[in-house]
Design a protein around this motif. Structure first.
Motif, PDB file in Angstrom:
ATOM      1  N   THR A   5       0.750  12.233  -7.814  1.00 39.31           N
ATOM      2  CA  THR A   5       1.125  11.084  -6.053  1.00 39.31           C
ATOM      3  C   THR A   5       2.238  10.838  -6.015  1.00 39.31           C
ATOM      4  N   LYS A  21       2.092   6.323  -0.003  1.00 35.70           N
ATOM      5  CA  LYS A  21       1.561   6.968  -1.181  1.00 35.70           C
ATOM      6  C   LYS A  21       0.556   7.989  -0.820  1.00 35.70           C
ATOM      7  N   LYS A  22       0.737   9.391  -1.039  1.00 37.68           N
ATOM      8  CA  LYS A  22      -0.581  10.496  -0.611  1.00 37.68           C
ATOM      9  C   LYS A  22      -0.633  10.962  -2.367  1.00 37.68           C
ATOM     10  N   GLN A  23      -1.650  11.705  -2.375  1.00 29.45           N
ATOM     11  CA  GLN A  23      -1.920  12.761  -3.410  1.00 29.45           C
ATOM     12  C   GLN A  23      -2.013  14.312  -2.718  1.00 29.45           C
ATOM     13  N   SER A  56      -7.196  10.812   2.603  1.00 28.47           N
ATOM     14  CA  SER A  56      -6.258  10.229   1.272  1.00 28.47           C
ATOM     15  C   SER A  56      -5.201   9.889   1.103  1.00 28.47           C
ATOM     16  N   GLU A  76      -3.084   6.398   0.402  1.00 27.82           N
ATOM     17  CA  GLU A  76      -3.087   4.712  -0.327  1.00 27.82           C
ATOM     18  C   GLU A  76      -2.103   4.010  -0.038  1.00 27.82           C
TER      19      GLU A  76
END
Lengths: 102, 344, 380
Positions: free
Chosen positions: A18, A25-27, B196, B198
């Motif tokens: 992460t 936030k990004k994976q 994806s 957040e």
């Protein structure tokens, strides 16, 4: 040709990290990175894959290189006084090559 | 290419050059005619709405169809969007007291009733915020697969004593934006969920007739043009205003307010926040002697706290927008088509 | 955002340092006393130069040519045709947003979409894999990008993909095309700004050999305003000194040997083969295709791709008249092209320079060249 975005690793879970990019936030996948990555490290992301662990000391090294270029071989200095003043201030403000943890 | 000349493409609905060309060639060609009275604003003006003189008042009308995917997104939904879109288009003409709205709903067979009720409730709340009511409407249901979920159309009617066309910019006018740019477009993109990311970006969708009313109250005739930077974002709105007024615009990039999380998502996806839609903002041309007063009035409104003066109208470079980045200058390119995430 | 990381990265966007570097660049170019032409081989350099408005601050005597550095723009017509033909045959195509509007012989994927074909835009190849898992439809990932991007495709393939997933590779390999432009007859380019993120994978050492072979200096540069300005200062200094060496001016993201894990993955899955780059030339070893070991995920082997109908409806071969290659080599300007502004426009682009939003032809068409922006509006 390749949009690369640097970010800070927050957590690592197997092959997925992460990563924080300016607060988002990004994976990011770790399949192709060539060094182990731990939280706090900086990585370069391209299409959802980390392609490089960015050594913090290299950030300072790059900036130092630029300042060397500025000085030039002859030592000639074309910078206007105000620019030199601003530059000195910004160099002082960012003297530590390793960003402080927040 | 063969196909794109014979068929309507998505690009032609994205608010840029391709769309203006389609409208010109297909509709204006056949439907635009001389206005009844000199000064009336009709189809050919391609303004946010139409205005006709009735006695000492102007009757302003506008209509707008709304589709959005997803239908519900952080900060709003299609219902709120449909009310805000039409109320704001009226306000952009200077008509901040809408008399009524109409509502037409086209629903796909199988659409969840609870979702429909949620949309209707959202319409009610947005109408209350704008101080307007839905006075008539129409409902159609179409077969499964014949449309994607739901389409809303709203039309609005308002009276005003002074109309502000979007072509009124003059050299020397300051450009004011009433808040942060790019919020709606990137929030909707992020809400599509397949990136994806957040992050909780919120759309700015809101009726802003109240804010415009407050600005007009202190401006006198100091507001020379207004536009809501929806599809195509600030870049499209400024191009359209510069084009119609035949002035140049010098935009100071660093003065344009952009939320840090919006900027971050933009950097990640390679999308310029200046190219994506806003649904609760106004771009105004303001006479330089009124600029500070209007800015103060806008900032005093809850929806205008982050307003800023971001540019100036210039005689050079007419119909173009020059962006000063702080590093140098470039021409701001008008987006063509829906912005897409890119890899290079 | 008070985040320390953003603060760090923002140091590469410091206007005071940028002004100082721009002044230094002007000094070095002026010192040369002649016109100097250099080329960047990276679409992201052009994007950054445009985004920050740097071009307006370059000295008049310095010509910075946009080379064949946009992998999307140089994707050749038949490659786009393969994707379009598959899409029209009912196969679902997943691809990066950049590819959607790139024209093939008679249409783009966006056009195919208008006709009813299914095209999904993804940000990462992983998303395409997730899409395949969620459906029984055949998903073909139309893969574009240089080696940097190809590495991600390779990683996914090595990991194993769903049965209904395959890859149509239009990936490109950047080092060979540099050989081509360096040797182009009539080219005036004296030095190269090399692509930082491709070099993250390949390492900077390959440019040392290149510089020696062609007697032209190379500087590997990054993408922030300071990276580009500093890269140009270093490059022009090398040109003036006649010093044909390679410098890595982007050490934070590029090492001498590159990312060996990524290189191993890349060459495990792909082989380099010759092919045309749109508007440029046949580039030996310029295309990345799947190795035989991965034939089962290769869309070219899984499907019989019939492009004949696309070619039948195609207008006469306009591409043959396109002078993009010469424009990218700095030999010709867009006005020298018969197609420019007539058959080739931003809405119906023929060559790479009109496809890209920052392409030379695109910018000329929209704005009539690079107007002098520095002076305007000063009087107001």
């Amino acid at each position: 040709m390749c949009l690369g975005v640097p970010g800070r690793v927050i957590a690592v879970d197997g092959m997925i990290a992460t990563v924080d990019f300016w607060g988002v936030k990004k994976q990011v996948r770790l399949d192709v990175i060539d060094e182990p990555v731990t939280p706090g490290d900086y990585v370069l992301n391209h299409v959802g894959y980390a392609i490089r662990r960015i050594p913090p000391e290299d950030i300072g090294e790059t900036l130092a290189l630029y300042d060397e270029l500025l000085a030039g071989k002859s030592g000639a200095d074309l910078m206007a006084d105000d620019v030199r003043g601003e530059l000195a201030a910004s160099v002082t403000a960012s003297a530590s090559p390793r960003p402080a943890n927040d | 290419m063969i196909v794109s000349r014979d068929r309507v493409t998505l690009k032609m609905g994205a608010g840029g050059h391709a769309m203006r060309r389609l409208i010109g060639e297909v509709f204006l060609e056949r439907l635009a005619g001389p206005e009844m009275l000199a000064g009336d604003i009709g189809l050919a003006a391609l303004d946010d709405g139409a205005a006709v003189r009735i006695g000492d008042q102007w009757l302003v009308t506008t209509t707008d169809s709304h589709v959005v995917h997803p239908i519900f997104f952080p900060g709003g939904d299609i219902g709120r969007l449909a009310v805000a879109g039409t109320v704001n288009d009226l306000a952009m003409m200077g008509a901040t007291e809408p008399v009524m709205l109409t509502l037409a709903v086209v629903i796909e067979e199988g659409f969840a009733r609870a979702d429909l009720e949620r949309i209707a409730e959202s319409i009610r709340i947005a109408c209350a915020e704008a101080g307007v009511r839905i006075m008539t409407g129409d409902t159609k249901v179409m077969g499964k697969g014949e449309l994607d979920g739901i389409i809303l159309n709203t039309a609005g009617v308002a009276l005003t004593s002074r109309v502000i066309p979007d072509r009124g910019l003059q050299v020397g006018d300051r450009i004011l934006v009433t808040g942060t740019m790019g919020d709606h477009g990137l929030a909707v993109l992020a809400a599509r969920g397949n990136l994806s990311l957040e992050v909780e970006l919120r759309s700015d969708v809101a009726p802003i007739n109240g804010l415009v009313r407050a600005a007009l109250a202190v401006a006198g005739d100091g507001i020379t043009a207004m536009k809501d930077p929806t599809r195509g974002g600030l870049a499209s709105a400024l191009h359209e205003m510069a084009d119609k007024a035949r002035v140049g615009i010098l935009l100071e990039e660093r003065a344009v307010p952009i939320r840090p999380d919006v900027r971050a998502v933009g950097e990640l996806l390679g999308i310029d926040p200046l190219h994506v839609a806003n649904e609760g903002k106004v771009v105004m041309g303001v006479r330089p002697d009124r600029a500070e007063a209007v800015l103060a009035a806008v900032r005093a409104h809850p929806l205008g706290r982050e307003a800023a003066l971001v540019g100036t109208c210039i005689a050079d470079s007419p119909r173009r927008v020059v962006l000063d980045t702080g590093f140098g200058r470039r021409l701001l390119i008008e987006p063509d088509g829906e912005p897409l995430p890119r890899i290079c | 955002m008070t985040d320390s990381w953003s603060t760090t990265e923002m140091r590469f966007r410091d206007p005071a340092r940028a002004r100082a570097l721009a002044a230094r660049l002007a000094e070095v170019v002026e010192g040369a006393g002649r016109k100097i032409s250099v080329m960047h081989v990276c679409g992201s350099h052009e994007q950054a130069i445009a985004k920050y408005g740097l071009r307006a601050s370059f000295p008049k005597q310095l010509e910075v040519i946009m080379g064949p550095g946009c992998p999307v723009c140089v994707t050749d017509l038949p490659e786009v045709d393969e994707a379009v033909a598959l899409a029209r045959a009912g196969v679902r195509i997943a691809t990066y947003g950049d590819m959607l509007k790139v024209p093939g012989t008679s249409m783009s994927l966006a056009d195919a979409q208008t006709e009813g074909a299914k095209v999904d835009i993804v940000y990462s190849v992983m998303q395409a894999v997730e899409l395949a898992k969620s459906t029984t439809d055949e998903i073909v990932f139309f893969a574009s990008g240089f080696e940097t991007t190809a590495v991600a495709t390779a990683a996914v393939i090595v990991q194993g993909v769903p049965k209904n997933f395959s890859v149509l590779s239009a990936h490109k390999y950047i080092p060979p095309v540099m050989e081509i432009v360096a040797e182009m007859p009539g080219a005036t380019v004296e030095g190269f700004l090399a692509a930082g993120h491709a070099a993250t994978i390949t390492g900077s050492a390959i440019f040392e050999r290149f510089a020696a072979r062609h007697h032209k200096p190379v500087v590997v540069a990054g993408f922030e305003p300071l990276d580009i300005l500093a890269g140009l200062v270093a490059l022009v200094e090398l040109v003036v000194a006649g010093n044909a060496t390679a410098i890595n001016a982007y050490p934070r993201c590029v090492s001498r040997d590159g990312n060996k894990v990524a290189q191993a993955l890349l060459w495990k899955v792909f082989r380099a083969t010759g092919g045309r780059w749109r508007g440029i030339a046949h580039v030996p070893s310029g295309n990345l295709r799947l190795r035989d070991e991965y034939a089962d995920v290769d869309a070219r082997r899984r499907f019989t791709i019939d492009m004949q109908s696309l070619w039948d409806m195609a207008p006469p071969a306009l591409v043959a008249q396109c002078v993009c290659g010469d424009i990218m080599a700095g030999i010709a300007s867009p006005s020298a092209c018969n197609l420019f502004g007539k058959a080739c426009t931003p809405e119906t682009p023929v060559g790479a320079c009109m496809v890209s939003s920052e392409g030379t032809c695109r910018i000329w068409h929209q704005y009539g060249g690079h107007p002098d922006l520095v002076r305007i509006g000063r009087a107001v």
